[in-house]
Scaffold this motif. Structure first.
Motif, PDB file in Angstrom:
ATOM      1  N   VAL A  13     -68.609 -36.377 -10.436  1.00 39.57           N
ATOM      2  CA  VAL A  13     -69.898 -36.228 -10.217  1.00 39.57           C
ATOM      3  C   VAL A  13     -70.263 -34.766 -10.669  1.00 39.57           C
ATOM      4  CG1 VAL A  13     -72.103 -36.493  -8.728  1.00 39.57           C
ATOM      5  CG2 VAL A  13     -70.085 -38.093  -8.499  1.00 39.57           C
ATOM      6  N   CYS A  14     -69.484 -33.797 -10.238  1.00 38.64           N
ATOM      7  CA  CYS A  14     -69.814 -32.585 -10.310  1.00 38.64           C
ATOM      8  C   CYS A  14     -70.239 -32.151 -11.965  1.00 38.64           C
ATOM      9  CB  CYS A  14     -68.607 -31.489  -9.750  1.00 38.64           C
ATOM     10  SG  CYS A  14     -68.883 -29.645 -10.016  1.00 38.64           S
ATOM     11  N   VAL A  15     -71.384 -31.321 -11.732  1.00 34.18           N
ATOM     12  CA  VAL A  15     -71.860 -30.585 -12.958  1.00 34.18           C
ATOM     13  C   VAL A  15     -71.449 -29.241 -13.324  1.00 34.18           C
ATOM     14  CG1 VAL A  15     -73.709 -32.567 -13.343  1.00 34.18           C
ATOM     15  CG2 VAL A  15     -74.042 -30.078 -12.231  1.00 34.18           C
ATOM     16  N   ALA A  16     -70.701 -28.693 -12.467  1.00 31.41           N
ATOM     17  CA  ALA A  16     -70.231 -27.406 -12.614  1.00 31.41           C
ATOM     18  C   ALA A  16     -71.313 -26.345 -12.699  1.00 31.41           C
ATOM     19  CB  ALA A  16     -69.165 -27.362 -13.856  1.00 31.41           C
ATOM     20  N   CYS A  17     -72.621 -26.260 -12.034  1.00 27.18           N
ATOM     21  CA  CYS A  17     -73.299 -25.530 -12.040  1.00 27.18           C
ATOM     22  C   CYS A  17     -73.299 -24.300 -11.457  1.00 27.18           C
ATOM     23  CB  CYS A  17     -74.735 -26.171 -11.516  1.00 27.18           C
ATOM     24  SG  CYS A  17     -74.667 -26.564  -9.755  1.00 27.18           S
ATOM     25  N   GLY A  18     -72.320 -24.014 -10.490  1.00 28.03           N
ATOM     26  CA  GLY A  18     -72.018 -22.956  -9.678  1.00 28.03           C
ATOM     27  C   GLY A  18     -72.936 -22.878  -8.590  1.00 28.03           C
ATOM     28  N   GLY A  21     -70.813 -22.172  -5.123  1.00 25.35           N
ATOM     29  CA  GLY A  21     -70.236 -20.779  -5.181  1.00 25.35           C
ATOM     30  C   GLY A  21     -71.391 -19.684  -4.732  1.00 25.35           C
ATOM     31  N   ALA A  22     -72.670 -19.876  -5.337  1.00 30.55           N
ATOM     32  CA  ALA A  22     -73.490 -18.802  -5.237  1.00 30.55           C
ATOM     33  C   ALA A  22     -74.088 -18.832  -3.632  1.00 30.55           C
ATOM     34  CB  ALA A  22     -74.828 -19.079  -6.213  1.00 30.55           C
ATOM     35  N   VAL A  23     -73.982 -19.994  -3.015  1.00 30.21           N
ATOM     36  CA  VAL A  23     -74.551 -20.226  -1.696  1.00 30.21           C
ATOM     37  C   VAL A  23     -73.378 -19.892  -0.434  1.00 30.21           C
ATOM     38  CG1 VAL A  23     -76.561 -21.235  -2.217  1.00 30.21           C
ATOM     39  CG2 VAL A  23     -74.462 -22.622  -1.502  1.00 30.21           C
ATOM     40  N   CYS A  24     -72.184 -20.062  -0.798  1.00 31.72           N
ATOM     41  CA  CYS A  24     -71.183 -20.080   0.127  1.00 31.72           C
ATOM     42  C   CYS A  24     -70.819 -18.655   0.671  1.00 31.72           C
ATOM     43  CB  CYS A  24     -69.807 -20.648  -0.482  1.00 31.72           C
ATOM     44  SG  CYS A  24     -68.502 -20.589   0.805  1.00 31.72           S
ATOM     45  N   PRO A  25     -70.888 -18.829   1.906  1.00 30.71           N
ATOM     46  CA  PRO A  25     -71.059 -17.346   2.665  1.00 30.71           C
ATOM     47  C   PRO A  25     -69.591 -16.845   2.805  1.00 30.71           C
ATOM     48  CG  PRO A  25     -71.255 -18.962   4.326  1.00 30.71           C
ATOM     49  CD  PRO A  25     -71.405 -19.736   3.040  1.00 30.71           C
ATOM     50  N   GLY A  34     -64.773 -23.772 -15.234  1.00 29.96           N
ATOM     51  CA  GLY A  34     -66.073 -24.571 -15.893  1.00 29.96           C
ATOM     52  C   GLY A  34     -66.006 -26.009 -15.984  1.00 29.96           C
ATOM     53  N   ARG A  35     -65.240 -26.616 -15.361  1.00 32.57           N
ATOM     54  CA  ARG A  35     -65.267 -28.306 -15.652  1.00 32.57           C
ATOM     55  C   ARG A  35     -65.869 -28.784 -14.150  1.00 32.57           C
ATOM     56  NH1 ARG A  35     -59.468 -30.314 -17.397  1.00 32.57           N
ATOM     57  NH2 ARG A  35     -58.959 -28.869 -15.514  1.00 32.57           N
ATOM     58  N   TRP A  36     -65.309 -28.288 -12.998  1.00 31.68           N
ATOM     59  CA  TRP A  36     -65.856 -28.674 -11.813  1.00 31.68           C
ATOM     60  C   TRP A  36     -65.868 -27.812 -10.636  1.00 31.68           C
ATOM     61  CZ3 TRP A  36     -62.022 -31.950 -14.029  1.00 31.68           C
ATOM     62  CH2 TRP A  36     -60.757 -31.776 -13.695  1.00 31.68           C
ATOM     63  N   ALA A  37     -66.430 -28.053  -9.485  1.00 33.40           N
ATOM     64  CA  ALA A  37     -66.251 -26.996  -8.627  1.00 33.40           C
ATOM     65  C   ALA A  37     -64.766 -27.451  -7.621  1.00 33.40           C
ATOM     66  CB  ALA A  37     -67.406 -27.117  -7.357  1.00 33.40           C
ATOM     67  N   VAL A  38     -64.305 -26.138  -7.075  1.00 29.93           N
ATOM     68  CA  VAL A  38     -63.279 -26.454  -6.140  1.00 29.93           C
ATOM     69  C   VAL A  38     -63.646 -25.839  -4.665  1.00 29.93           C
ATOM     70  CG1 VAL A  38     -61.425 -26.670  -7.792  1.00 29.93           C
ATOM     71  CG2 VAL A  38     -62.011 -24.494  -7.125  1.00 29.93           C
ATOM     72  N   VAL A  39     -62.969 -26.288  -3.770  1.00 33.26           N
ATOM     73  CA  VAL A  39     -63.345 -25.377  -2.419  1.00 33.26           C
ATOM     74  C   VAL A  39     -61.674 -25.036  -1.789  1.00 33.26           C
ATOM     75  CG1 VAL A  39     -64.180 -25.607  -0.001  1.00 33.26           C
ATOM     76  CG2 VAL A  39     -65.406 -26.515  -2.030  1.00 33.26           C
ATOM     77  N   ASP A  40     -61.892 -23.792  -1.547  1.00 31.95           N
ATOM     78  CA  ASP A  40     -60.439 -23.304  -0.808  1.00 31.95           C
ATOM     79  C   ASP A  40     -60.671 -23.811   0.516  1.00 31.95           C
ATOM     80  OD1 ASP A  40     -58.549 -22.001   0.485  1.00 31.95           O
ATOM     81  OD2 ASP A  40     -58.979 -20.191  -0.732  1.00 31.95           O
ATOM     82  N   SER A  53     -77.130 -27.505  -0.957  1.00 32.77           N
ATOM     83  CA  SER A  53     -77.766 -26.963  -2.083  1.00 32.77           C
ATOM     84  C   SER A  53     -77.321 -27.666  -3.333  1.00 32.77           C
ATOM     85  CB  SER A  53     -77.390 -25.442  -2.003  1.00 32.77           C
ATOM     86  OG  SER A  53     -76.107 -25.268  -2.286  1.00 32.77           O
ATOM     87  N   CYS A  54     -76.267 -28.340  -3.289  1.00 32.91           N
ATOM     88  CA  CYS A  54     -75.698 -28.864  -4.644  1.00 32.91           C
ATOM     89  C   CYS A  54     -76.715 -29.991  -5.223  1.00 32.91           C
ATOM     90  CB  CYS A  54     -74.577 -29.774  -4.253  1.00 32.91           C
ATOM     91  SG  CYS A  54     -73.620 -30.778  -5.599  1.00 32.91           S
ATOM     92  N   PRO A  55     -77.237 -29.751  -6.490  1.00 31.56           N
ATOM     93  CA  PRO A  55     -77.960 -30.691  -7.098  1.00 31.56           C
ATOM     94  C   PRO A  55     -77.480 -31.961  -7.648  1.00 31.56           C
ATOM     95  CG  PRO A  55     -77.400 -28.941  -8.703  1.00 31.56           C
ATOM     96  CD  PRO A  55     -76.905 -28.548  -7.162  1.00 31.56           C
ATOM     97  N   ALA A  56     -76.251 -32.137  -7.761  1.00 26.45           N
ATOM     98  CA  ALA A  56     -75.570 -33.342  -8.277  1.00 26.45           C
ATOM     99  C   ALA A  56     -75.105 -34.321  -6.697  1.00 26.45           C
ATOM    100  CB  ALA A  56     -74.293 -32.924  -8.813  1.00 26.45           C
TER     101      ALA A  56
END
Length: 68
Positions: A13-18, A21-25, A34-40, A53-56
């Motif tokens: 479902v991820c649209v890779a908008c980023g 990453g911009a809001v993660c403290p 550039g394909r999808w988000a990943v979380v450590d 905040s994720c629009p998708a």
């Protein structure tokens, strides 16, 4: 003490908008290829800002297991 929750991304479902990453403290979320988000999961504190905040709407907070 670590949070009992962490962010998990539905890659289909991820649209890779980023936005995540911009809001993660803690800098735990990113779109490195550039394909999808990943979380450590080790850096994620389970605050939920990325999910909110994720629009998708592809991020959910999951309970940690021994692996995450």
């Amino acid at each position: 003490m670590a949070s009992r929750r962490y962010a998990r991304v539905d890659r289909a479902v991820c649209v890779a908008c980023g936005t995540c990453g911009a809001v993660c403290p803690k800098g735990a979320a990113a779109v490195p290829d550039g394909r999808w988000a990943v979380v450590d999961a080790a850096r994620c504190v389970g605050c939920g800002l990325c999910a909110k905040s994720c629009p998708a709407e592809c991020i959910e907070l999951a309970e940690r297991t021994a692996e995450a």
